[in-house]
Design an enzyme around this catalytic site. Structure first.
Site, PDB file in Angstrom:
ATOM      1  N   HIS A 189     -39.843  20.094   2.975  1.00  0.00           N
ATOM      2  CA  HIS A 189     -42.293  19.874   3.185  1.00  0.00           C
ATOM      3  C   HIS A 189     -42.342  19.212   4.117  1.00  0.00           C
ATOM      4  O   HIS A 189     -42.117  18.306   4.270  1.00  0.00           O
ATOM      5  CB  HIS A 189     -42.584  20.397   1.803  1.00  0.00           C
ATOM      6  N   HIS A 215     -37.178  17.239  -1.626  1.00  0.00           N
ATOM      7  CA  HIS A 215     -37.089  17.211  -2.862  1.00  0.00           C
ATOM      8  C   HIS A 215     -36.427  17.395  -3.395  1.00  0.00           C
ATOM      9  O   HIS A 215     -35.874  18.795  -3.092  1.00  0.00           O
ATOM     10  CB  HIS A 215     -38.583  16.830  -3.906  1.00  0.00           C
ATOM     11  N   HIS A 219     -39.842  16.415   5.048  1.00  0.00           N
ATOM     12  CA  HIS A 219     -38.875  15.085   4.521  1.00  0.00           C
ATOM     13  C   HIS A 219     -38.485  16.329   3.058  1.00  0.00           C
ATOM     14  O   HIS A 219     -39.637  17.226   2.651  1.00  0.00           O
ATOM     15  CB  HIS A 219     -39.674  14.659   3.859  1.00  0.00           C
ATOM     16  N   CYS A 225     -45.957  11.236   4.491  1.00  0.00           N
ATOM     17  CA  CYS A 225     -45.246  12.643   3.626  1.00  0.00           C
ATOM     18  C   CYS A 225     -45.820  13.530   4.512  1.00  0.00           C
ATOM     19  O   CYS A 225     -45.548  14.829   4.831  1.00  0.00           O
ATOM     20  CB  CYS A 225     -46.445  13.032   2.396  1.00  0.00           C
ATOM     21  N   ASP A 264     -35.151  27.139  -2.741  1.00  0.00           N
ATOM     22  CA  ASP A 264     -33.917  26.932  -2.850  1.00  0.00           C
ATOM     23  C   ASP A 264     -33.685  26.474  -1.678  1.00  0.00           C
ATOM     24  O   ASP A 264     -33.580  27.530  -0.482  1.00  0.00           O
ATOM     25  CB  ASP A 264     -33.331  27.066  -3.550  1.00  0.00           C
ATOM     26  N   HIS A 265     -33.096  25.673  -0.928  1.00  0.00           N
ATOM     27  CA  HIS A 265     -32.941  25.011   0.315  1.00  0.00           C
ATOM     28  C   HIS A 265     -33.986  25.516   1.537  1.00  0.00           C
ATOM     29  O   HIS A 265     -33.185  26.203   2.312  1.00  0.00           O
ATOM     30  CB  HIS A 265     -31.517  25.452   0.756  1.00  0.00           C
ATOM     31  N   GLU A 286     -41.329  16.475  -8.852  1.00  0.00           N
ATOM     32  CA  GLU A 286     -41.446  16.359  -6.956  1.00  0.00           C
ATOM     33  C   GLU A 286     -40.116  15.214  -7.276  1.00  0.00           C
ATOM     34  O   GLU A 286     -39.550  15.256  -6.681  1.00  0.00           O
ATOM     35  CB  GLU A 286     -42.550  15.805  -6.206  1.00  0.00           C
TER      36      GLU A 286
END
Ligand SMILES: [Zn+2]
Lengths: 141, 148
Positions: free
Chosen positions: B19, B46, B44, B38, B84-85, B128
């Site tokens: 994100h 998580h 980047h 951020c 996801d991904h 997170e």
């Protein structure tokens, strides 16, 4: 109010089977937990007691006493046991996380006389736990 | 006389996503001041940990608040497959108009899981990182937000 939590681990076997269901329903509803040979978990129990610290001792309750209660009521009953066959409190119940947590609550509540039992949290694995608390709205089980 | 008990079941799920925290409502300097590293334009990621708590009566026949045979595929479909991904800003429609902070991700996951048909969604909690966690139970705090 302070909440004090004590942790305990025990290992036990179980399987899920309801005699009111057909073999096919048992497999569909309980999946691989229905395997009649059973399987086991390393359960992690967290017992939380709430209360105000005694002004003289500074403690809500004596943790040594709580440890002994947990040993007697939980470990001695359930550790290295088959929950379907060896724990009378679970007789006739499916030994799910929810049912085991509720049984542990019923066992512990009358024994905890200093402070009040606040929560029973039972982990079946790091990815799954049940919480049992008193239902203040009276709409629970 | 036994007091009535309240049971809930919490199941942990995982997804990894990227994100970028950036709002078009703010100037580049404000974005940098507000979101720091951020706001890096390349984004980047998580490893998000999602704890989903389901409450309600324990079914007498199954001993369950919720059957994982139903909950797992539901969460898998509604959240894990969608997040996801993925790059949350671009690939999850809701974050084209909302900054994908974990607060907003938490609310969005709650919104998606609220319709779980067999039992009541009580709480969504997201880690997170192992140092930051966020919880949403569907309620608003009812307090005035401070302006950034
Ligand atoms: Zn099991």
């Amino acid at each position: 109010m302070i909440r004090v939590t004590r942790k305990l681990e025990f290992s036990a076997a179980h399987y899920y089977h309801n005699p009111n269901f057909s073999a096919e329903e048992n497999r569909r509803i309980f999946g691989k937990c229905n395997n009649p040979h059973g399987h086991g978990h390393n359960y992690v129990l967290e017992v939380t007691v709430a209360g105000d610290p005694d002004p003289a001792t500074g403690m809500v309750l004596d943790l040594k006493e709580l440890k002994d209660i947990l040993q007697r009521e939980v470990s001695d009953r359930m550790d290295h046991r088959h929950l379907n066959y060896e724990v009378p409190e679970l007789a006739g119940k499916i030994p799910t996380c929810e049912n085991i947590a509720a049984v542990i609550w019923r066992l512990l509540e009358p024994k905890i006389t200093t402070g009040k039992l606040d929560r029973v949290r039972l982990y079946e694995s790091p990815d799954l736990f049940a919480d049992c608390t008193a239902d203040s709205n009276g709409s629970g089980t | 006389m036994n007091r009535p008990l309240k049971l809930s079941l919490t199941r942990r799920y995982h997804f990894a996503a990227s994100h970028r925290l950036h709002s078009p409502a703010f100037s580049p300097e404000e974005n940098l001041r507000l979101y720091g590293k951020c706001s890096n334009p390349y984004g980047h990621g998580h490893n998000y940990v999602v704890d989903v708590t389901i409450g309600g009566p324990v079914d007498a026949e199954t001993g369950m608040v919720a059957n994982l045979g139903e909950l797992d595929p539901f969460v898998e479909r509604e959240v894990v497959e969608a997040f996801d991904h993925k790059f949350l800003n671009e690939e999850v429609a809701e974050f084209r108009s909302a900054v994908p902070t974990t607060e907003n991700v938490c609310r969005e996951i709650f919104r998606r899981l609220k319709h779980f048909p067999s039992a009541r969604l009580e709480r969504v909690r997201i880690e997170e990182t192992s140092k930051n966690s966020f919880e949403f139970t569907g309620e608003s705090a009812g307090v005035e937000q401070r302006k950034p």
